[in-house]
Design an enzyme around this catalytic site. Structure first.
Site, PDB file in Angstrom:
ATOM      1  N   SER A 183       0.822  -1.209   0.000  1.00 58.29           N
ATOM      2  CA  SER A 183       0.000   0.000   0.000  1.00 58.29           C
ATOM      3  C   SER A 183       0.856   1.258   0.000  1.00 58.29           C
ATOM      4  O   SER A 183       1.578   1.539   0.960  1.00 58.29           O
ATOM      5  CB  SER A 183      -0.919   0.014   1.225  1.00 58.29           C
ATOM      6  OG  SER A 183      -1.524   1.293   1.343  1.00 58.29           O
ATOM      7  N   GLN A 227      -0.413   4.119   0.158  1.00 59.64           N
ATOM      8  CA  GLN A 227      -1.020   5.041   1.120  1.00 59.64           C
ATOM      9  C   GLN A 227      -0.406   4.846   2.500  1.00 59.64           C
ATOM     10  O   GLN A 227      -0.099   5.824   3.201  1.00 59.64           O
ATOM     11  CB  GLN A 227      -2.531   4.832   1.164  1.00 59.64           C
ATOM     12  CG  GLN A 227      -3.206   5.234  -0.143  1.00 59.64           C
ATOM     13  CD  GLN A 227      -4.690   4.955  -0.157  1.00 59.64           C
ATOM     14  OE1 GLN A 227      -5.244   4.403   0.793  1.00 59.64           O
ATOM     15  NE2 GLN A 227      -5.347   5.314  -1.242  1.00 59.64           N
ATOM     16  N   ASP A 267      -5.520  -0.052  -9.439  1.00 58.12           N
ATOM     17  CA  ASP A 267      -6.790   0.639  -9.699  1.00 58.12           C
ATOM     18  C   ASP A 267      -7.379   0.289 -11.072  1.00 58.12           C
ATOM     19  O   ASP A 267      -8.491   0.731 -11.387  1.00 58.12           O
ATOM     20  CB  ASP A 267      -6.591   2.160  -9.607  1.00 58.12           C
ATOM     21  CG  ASP A 267      -6.335   2.595  -8.173  1.00 58.12           C
ATOM     22  OD1 ASP A 267      -6.733   1.871  -7.246  1.00 58.12           O
ATOM     23  OD2 ASP A 267      -5.715   3.661  -7.990  1.00 58.12           O
ATOM     24  N   ARG A 316     -14.036  -4.437  -5.055  1.00 58.62           N
ATOM     25  CA  ARG A 316     -14.061  -4.333  -6.525  1.00 58.62           C
ATOM     26  C   ARG A 316     -14.169  -5.685  -7.218  1.00 58.62           C
ATOM     27  O   ARG A 316     -14.649  -5.758  -8.350  1.00 58.62           O
ATOM     28  CB  ARG A 316     -12.842  -3.546  -7.018  1.00 58.62           C
ATOM     29  CG  ARG A 316     -12.999  -2.067  -6.733  1.00 58.62           C
ATOM     30  CD  ARG A 316     -11.835  -1.234  -7.183  1.00 58.62           C
ATOM     31  NE  ARG A 316     -12.191   0.181  -7.117  1.00 58.62           N
ATOM     32  CZ  ARG A 316     -11.311   1.184  -7.169  1.00 58.62           C
ATOM     33  NH1 ARG A 316     -10.028   0.926  -7.288  1.00 58.62           N
ATOM     34  NH2 ARG A 316     -11.726   2.439  -7.093  1.00 58.62           N
TER      35      ARG A 316
END
Ligand code: S3P
Length: 450
Positions: free
Chosen positions: A174, A176, A327, A358
């Site tokens: 990640s 982030q 993404d 998703r």
């Protein structure tokens, strides 16, 4: 429901070929970081090509709440007068990050080593996403977090008054989390070390160096070892934001599956930590070319040309590529539906904790469109039906997830029957000009009740 108003039902249907030039908006990841690093610098940072999507506008509002001065000069030109490393003021109001995981996680990191408290919230999607992955390492600096059960927003973070530097091995791939730890490390004395086993997007590292921080990266047996020396004086920068490869993915993938198409998407950021989709599409047999490769603002960029590709083949996507296209799996699964044979996607557990789950969102919608999908916790397989054999004719839920909405609208451009999306509102978080841009290429993407 859209997080920012009434639902906007949308629909797409087959039309003629897509032709023309698609100027997609600025990169979302780099836009957030430009505002946050600008806010932590001394002097005036000038930004060109900022993405003015809702996610980034929410980060801009947050930076004002922490004391930075931001000015919007129009047309994606912004300036930020920063407060300097460690200079954040305590916000008077709750910080609402809307739909943005990047916004909330990076800002939590940036304030976690300042002697202030801040309360964060977001929309229903963001309030369902895990924050412990960020607050656990921030606790090592001395910050405290009080949120809802399971480490969910709303959440109050009290920053460390006497932060200590940290050595942290990021347990999930990640950017982030990595970035939150690095931003917290900015205001801790000494060296903060972050180790990632799998390389994720490296915009934070590149930009920190650009802003004058001392940061080194070493590839070792343990992984990528990033060492940041704390308490630098960050110097304001002029930033040109490249256009977003994750947004480019939509017109590019649409061109591949709509008969006769030829679309040019100029100035796309092609940082290798972001470009996995394009490699994957080429392996599937996509007619994709990179024109005028060059470097701009420390990032590799090129103009992408995508042409209709009727003979796409399903492939096995290498799991080690997952972070560089995390993404893009939703729209890849749409292209995979029009390819011959199965496309196998493994090592993608992270897809379950994005703006929506998703894998589940795409699997359900693809099945309604007549496509067979198998799935497990961290893998899924889309059994392609070949060009011309996807029925469509369904309504799907976008689940407050911009990329789910746009992926199914792309599917509807090439399926036999139209595709409806219950709410296209979330598209404004990352790609506010999606509708006019696609329409200008010749696509039929419309608001359903107009
Ligand atoms: C982002 C990192 C990715 C990505 C997100 C943007 C960033 O999330 O999905 O859209 O700007 O750092 P993770 O780092 O959680 O994988």
């Amino acid at each position: 429901m859209s997080g920012h108003g009434d639902p906007i039902p949308m629909m797409s249907r087959k039309a003629g070929p897509l032709h023309g030039v698609a100027h997609v908006p600025g990169d979302k990841s780099i836009s957030h970081r430009s505002l946050i690093l600008g806010a932590l610098s001394v002097g005036e940072t000038r930004i060109t090509g900022l993405l003015e999507g809702q996610d980034v506008l929410d980060t801009a509002r947050a930076m004002r709440a922490f004391g930075a001065e931001l000015a919007d000069h129009g047309g994606g030109e912004w300036s930020v007068h920063g407060v300097g490393t460690g200079g954040f003021a305590e916000p008077e109001q709750v910080i609402d990050c809307g739909n943005s995981g990047t916004g909330v996680r990076l800002i939590m990191g940036a304030m976690a080593t300042c002697p202030i408290s801040a309360t964060f919230t977001g929309d229903a999607s963001l309030c369902a996403r895990p924050m412990a992955r960020v607050t656990d390492p921030l606790a090592l600096f001395g910050a405290r977090a009080h949120g809802r059960r399971g480490g969910r927003l709303p959440m109050t973070i009290t920053g460390a008054a006497d932060p200590v530097p940290v050595r942290y091995v990021v347990p999930v791939p990640s950017a982030q989390v990595k970035s939150a730890v690095l931003l917290a490390g900015l205001n801790a004395p000494g060296q903060t070390v972050v180790i990632e086993r799998e390389a994720t997007r490296d915009h934070t590292e590149r930009m920190l160096v650009g802003f004058g921080a001392e940061l080194t990266v070493e590839d070792t047996d343990e992984g990528r070892v990033i060492t940041l020396t704390g308490q630098p004086e960050l110097r304001a920068q002029d930033i040109v934001v490249p256009r977003d490869p994750s947004s480019a993915a939509f017109p590019v993938c649409a061109a591949l599956i709509v008969e006769g198409s030829d679309v040019l998407v100029p100035n796309i950021g092609l940082n290798p930590t972001r470009a996995g989709l394009f490699t994957t599409l080429q392996e599937m047999g996509a007619d994709l070319t990179f024109e005028n490769p060059r470097e701009e603002g420390g990032e590799p960029v090129a103009d992408l040309r995508a042409k209709f590709s009727p003979d796409l083949k399903g492939i096995e996507v290498p799991p080690e590529r997952a972070a560089s296209m995390i993404d893009e799996y939703p729209v890849l699964s749409v292209v995979a539906a029009f390819a011959e044979g199965p496309t196998v996607m493994r090592g993608v557990r992270e897809l379950r904790v994005k703006e929506s789950d998703r894998i589940d969102a795409m699997a359900q919608g693809l099945r309604k469109a007549g496509v067979e999908v198998e799935e497990g916790e961290d893998w899924w397989i889309v059994h392609g039906r070949g060009f011309g054999n996807v029925s469509g004719g369904m309504t799907v839920e976008s689940r407050l997830d911009h990329r789910i909405a746009m992926s199914f609208l792309v599917l509807g451009l090439a399926s036999e029957k139209p595709v409806s999306v219950d709410d296209g509102g979330p598209i404004a978080t990352s790609f506010p000009v999606f509708e006019p841009l696609m329409a200008a290429l010749g696509a039929r993407v419309e608001r359903a009740n107009h």
